[in-house]
Structure formats: C-alpha cells, structure tokens
Design an enzyme around this catalytic site. Structure first.
Site, PDB file in Angstrom:
ATOM      1  CB  SER A  30     -45.861 -34.178  65.088  1.00  0.00           C
ATOM      2  OG  SER A  30     -45.851 -35.039  63.962  1.00  0.00           O
ATOM      3  CE1 TYR A  61     -40.634 -32.894  63.843  1.00  0.00           C
ATOM      4  CE2 TYR A  61     -42.181 -34.702  63.550  1.00  0.00           C
ATOM      5  CZ  TYR A  61     -41.900 -33.355  63.506  1.00  0.00           C
ATOM      6  OH  TYR A  61     -42.878 -32.466  63.122  1.00  0.00           O
TER       7      TYR A  61
END
Length: 271
Positions: A140, A153
């Site tokens: 990401s 995350y």
C-alpha cells in the site's frame, strides 16, 4: 514473464475489488485462473465475470497458515503448474495505538502480513518449478509512509514491502527464474473502507466518506497498471497518481514528510 497466455495465475481476495479486477484482466489475457476468497458469493460472482481459458475457485482464509500450504499443493495438482501468484487479500483497521485491541491488531497482521508471507512461501517451490514464475505482493502507499490511526495497517504493509524486496534480491542472487514485485496502491475505489474495523472513538461514517473522496482510481485501472508492471518486471509498482505523489514526497523529504501528514490528519482524521 513476457507473455500471459495460458499461464496459471493465483489470486487471493478475488471476491471483490482489485482481486476481482485482476481476475478479469488476466482472464482476458488468456490466463488460467485459480481464485480464492473467504466470501464464496463474491468469488462466484467474480468467476461469472471472467472470460478465461480455465477457472477454479477455492474458499480460503489466508490467516490460516496450514490452509494456504494445502491450497498451494491443490492448485498445483489441479492445474499442473503455477506461474503467477498475487497475494492480494487484505483488511483495514482505523484505530490509534492506544485504542486498538490485541484482537484487531492480530486480525490485521494475520491477514495483511502473514497471509502474504505464507502465500509466498507456500507457492514459491511451485513457481520455481515452473521455470517462469512471478510473485506479486500487494502492499500500500501506507507501506511507504506512516499515517496516524493506521499503525497496525502500516506495520503490516511496511512488513510486506520489506519481505518482498528481500525476496526479489534473493531470487536474483540464487539465479532462480522467479520475478518479484511489490505493489503500492493509493486510494482505490473498493469496499475495504466499508469493511474496515474501527476504534471505539472513531467516527466511522466520516472516515468512510473521507476515504471515498480520496479513492481516485478504479479497480479496473489498478489491475491494468499492475499487469503492465508484471510484464515489465517492475520491482515496485505504484498505482494511482496519489501513490506517485507520495513516492516523490517520501524520496525528497525523507522523514520530514511527517509534519505534512500531521497537518492533513489534524484536518481529516481527528474529527
């Protein structure tokens, strides 16, 4: 991997979003598809949308290490070989370090990091045996910069990046015929925000509306970018203009990017 026709492509998290778009894109390019997800309904819908030489679907929980290794052996048995593995399945959590629970932290790490790591290790022998293999791990932009309330995350996606970049170097040093790419999507219009877990003090509706505003890239465009990167054997595949912008800021400013993120977060995250 210069051609995709008749290659066996494995995609986790194929029941929606980027995984579904990748299945459709690779199927249209002649790949044989091994698609998995925990959502069997979504997975069936994906399969019905794909025009591929061959498709098999599998219910798979990527947080289950033994299930992933059994899945790898089953796919190799079903298709005879494995050429491309895209470890795409992922989840999200919005919570501060102080607020997030151990259960939620483990949930994110088990799926977003360990799912990728186990998926890579389970399929790697089959990719080597194929003589023309490629591992694609989805990180990401949050694997490039840290963001408040995304610590879990961030931890998973930074770990995916480090793991994948190390593996690419190992494959080259060992002279194995396996290419390795790490993908860093920016805001993609998927359901990940709606399915995210939230800390108890989070304004879930505002967070999701904010994500929708920032999600500027469609899953279909993301899939085309990823496939293009695979064919070019890119080590780092950036998806979306926001991903490119973050990459530039990170390279130019280094750790000095953090005050910029703090200002953005004060306005958009601390509601």
């Amino acid at each position: 991997m210069k051609k995709l026709n008749n290659k066996v492509a494995v995609i986790t998290g194929a029941g929606s979003g980027i995984g579904r778009a990748l299945a459709m894109e690779l199927g249209a390019r002649g790949c044989r598809l091994a698609l998995s997800d925990v959502n069997e309904i979504g997975l069936g819908e994906t399969a019905s949308l794909c025009d591929a030489a061959a498709i098999k679907t599998y219910r798979l929980d990527v947080s289950d290490r033994d299930a992933i290794f059994a899945h790898a052996d089953q796919v190799a048995k079903d298709f005879g070989e494995v050429n491309l593995v895209i470890n795409n399945a992922g989840v999200a959590l919005s919570a501060s370090v102080r607020e997030m629970t151990d259960v939620d932290f483990k949930w994110v790490m088990d799926i977003d990091f360990w799912g990728v790591a186990h998926g890579t290790r389970a399929f790697l022998p089959h990719l080597i045996a194929s003589g023309d293999g490629h591992v694609v791990n989805i990180s990401s932009v949050f694997g490039l910069i840290g963001v408040p309330k995304q610590s879990a995350y961030n931890a998973a996606k930074f770990a995916v990046r480090g793991f994948t970049e190390a593996l690419r170097q190992e494959m080259k040093l060992e002279k194995q015929s396996v290419a390795v790419s790490c993908v860093h999507p920016g805001g993609i219009r998927t359901n990940i925000a709606n399915a995210a877990r939230m800390g108890k003090s989070e304004n879930a509706e505002a967070q999701r509306k904010g994500f929708d505003k920032l999600a500027v890239t469609s899953p279909e465009k993301a899939a085309r970018t990823i496939v293009k990167g695979i064919l070019k054997d890119e080590s780092r595949i950036l998806v979306g203009p926001d991903a490119w912008g973050i990459e530039v800021i990170n390279r130019v400013l280094g750790a000095a990017y953090q005050p910029l993120v703090e200002r953005f977060s004060r306005k958009n995250l601390y509601l």
